[in-house]
Motif scaffolding. Structure first.
Motif, PDB file in Angstrom:
ATOM      1  N   GLY A 115       0.724  -0.641  -0.060  1.00 38.68           N
ATOM      2  CA  GLY A 115      -0.043  -0.101  -0.005  1.00 38.68           C
ATOM      3  C   GLY A 115       0.765   1.247  -0.044  1.00 38.68           C
ATOM      4  N   HIS A 116       1.999   1.167   1.173  1.00 34.14           N
ATOM      5  CA  HIS A 116       2.590   2.316   0.420  1.00 34.14           C
ATOM      6  C   HIS A 116       3.728   2.010  -0.575  1.00 34.14           C
ATOM      7  CE1 HIS A 116       5.190   5.543   1.921  1.00 34.14           C
ATOM      8  NE2 HIS A 116       6.110   4.166   1.739  1.00 34.14           N
ATOM      9  N   THR A 117       4.006   1.203  -0.367  1.00 32.57           N
ATOM     10  CA  THR A 117       4.359   0.654  -1.757  1.00 32.57           C
ATOM     11  C   THR A 117       3.729  -0.396  -2.054  1.00 32.57           C
ATOM     12  OG1 THR A 117       6.391   0.020  -0.374  1.00 32.57           O
ATOM     13  CG2 THR A 117       7.209   2.189  -1.485  1.00 32.57           C
ATOM     14  N   PRO A 118       4.428  -1.192  -3.211  1.00 32.81           N
ATOM     15  CA  PRO A 118       4.234  -2.544  -4.160  1.00 32.81           C
ATOM     16  C   PRO A 118       4.033  -3.660  -3.450  1.00 32.81           C
ATOM     17  CG  PRO A 118       4.562  -1.357  -5.743  1.00 32.81           C
ATOM     18  CD  PRO A 118       5.123  -0.572  -4.327  1.00 32.81           C
ATOM     19  N   GLY A 119       5.158  -3.548  -2.331  1.00 41.91           N
ATOM     20  CA  GLY A 119       5.700  -4.585  -2.058  1.00 41.91           C
ATOM     21  C   GLY A 119       6.050  -4.851  -0.808  1.00 41.91           C
ATOM     22  N   HIS A 120       5.680  -3.914   0.194  1.00 42.46           N
ATOM     23  CA  HIS A 120       5.796  -3.355   0.998  1.00 42.46           C
ATOM     24  C   HIS A 120       5.822  -4.835   2.158  1.00 42.46           C
ATOM     25  CE1 HIS A 120       6.523  -1.775   5.893  1.00 42.46           C
ATOM     26  NE2 HIS A 120       6.968  -0.507   5.170  1.00 42.46           N
TER      27      HIS A 120
END
Ligand code: ZN
Length: 244
Positions: A136-141
């Motif tokens: 969410g923050h980044t694609p694969g956090h």
């Protein structure tokens, strides 16, 4: 198992831009694991604090990069014997800046020369330490769960960068997907950790901070005198300037 903050995360931004002080956490279990490694601006403090903790870079067995934003990953070259653990979607779609940029392909091609392992939800780094997929923050956090018989700590990276994001149920920034970012906060809460060590703040529980970090902002003036502003938090979570 032993969990130690090597570098404290802080949410330092200015009218000139962000200083991106991501926290670095050492987990000593059957393997020595670092969660995030920060950027070049905290390289010297990282080396100093590792030394103070009695750990050498060559002794780190695994480095988890919660995501590939620049403030979390640039010092990855310091750990010659570490397996570098990254979320599978982060390797595919993550970027240094959070949005498409021209530098990320070169960084990923450098990463591919290292011992990189891409992982999904639930991957066990040791029997006690596992990956919690938190996109969410980044694609694969990814976040990191460390759980022994006594307590359960989650290193949340920027899925939950600070206490206010935890209370809001949403990180300050969602570069990739806001709905997923909210779901990732809920997912972490549903695991009911005893302690959260966030990406850019002091550790906390549901009740609030368990430590009261402070940070010095040092400005170099024309004369050989620095202006130092020390910021901290009171027990009511309010940031205050201690001196100026
Ligand atoms: Zn960050």
């Amino acid at each position: 198992m032993n969990i130690k903050r090597i570098l404290k995360g802080a949410g330092i931004r200015s009218s000139y831009g962000t200083m991106g002080a991501a926290g670095v956490v050492l987990i000593e279990d059957t393997r020595r694991i670092l969660v995030d490694v920060g950027h070049f601006g905290i390289r010297d403090p990282l080396l100093r604090e590792m030394n103070r903790a009695g750990v050498q870079c060559k002794d780190i067995d695994a480095v988890v990069l919660t995501h590939l934003n620049w403030d979390h990953c640039f010092n990855v070259d310091l750990f010659p014997n570490a397996q570098i653990i990254v979320g599978v979607d982060e390797m595919e779609k993550g970027t240094l800046s959070g949005v498409p940029d021209g530098i990320t392909p070169a960084f990923k091609s450098y990463l591919s020369t290292l011992n990189v392992l891409t992982v999904s939800d639930g991957y066990k780094i040791t029997p006690n330490v596992s990956i919690v997929y938190t996109p969410g923050h980044t694609p694969g956090h990814v976040a990191v769960s460390a759980k022994d018989g006594k307590s359960h700590t989650i290193m949340t990276g920027d899925a939950i960068p600070n206490l206010r994001a935890y209370r809001r149920g949403m990180p300050d920034l969602a570069f990739y997907n806001e709905t997923m970012a909210r779901e990732s906060v809920s997912k972490i809460k549903s695991l009911k950790p005893d302690l959260i060590i966030p990406g850019h703040d002091a550790p906390f529980t549901d009740q609030g901070y368990t430590e009261l970090d402070s940070v010095d902002i040092i400005m170099r003036e024309e004369q050989e005198v620095n202006t130092v502003l020390t910021f901290g938090k009171t027990a009511s979570d309010r940031p205050v300037v201690f001196n100026a």
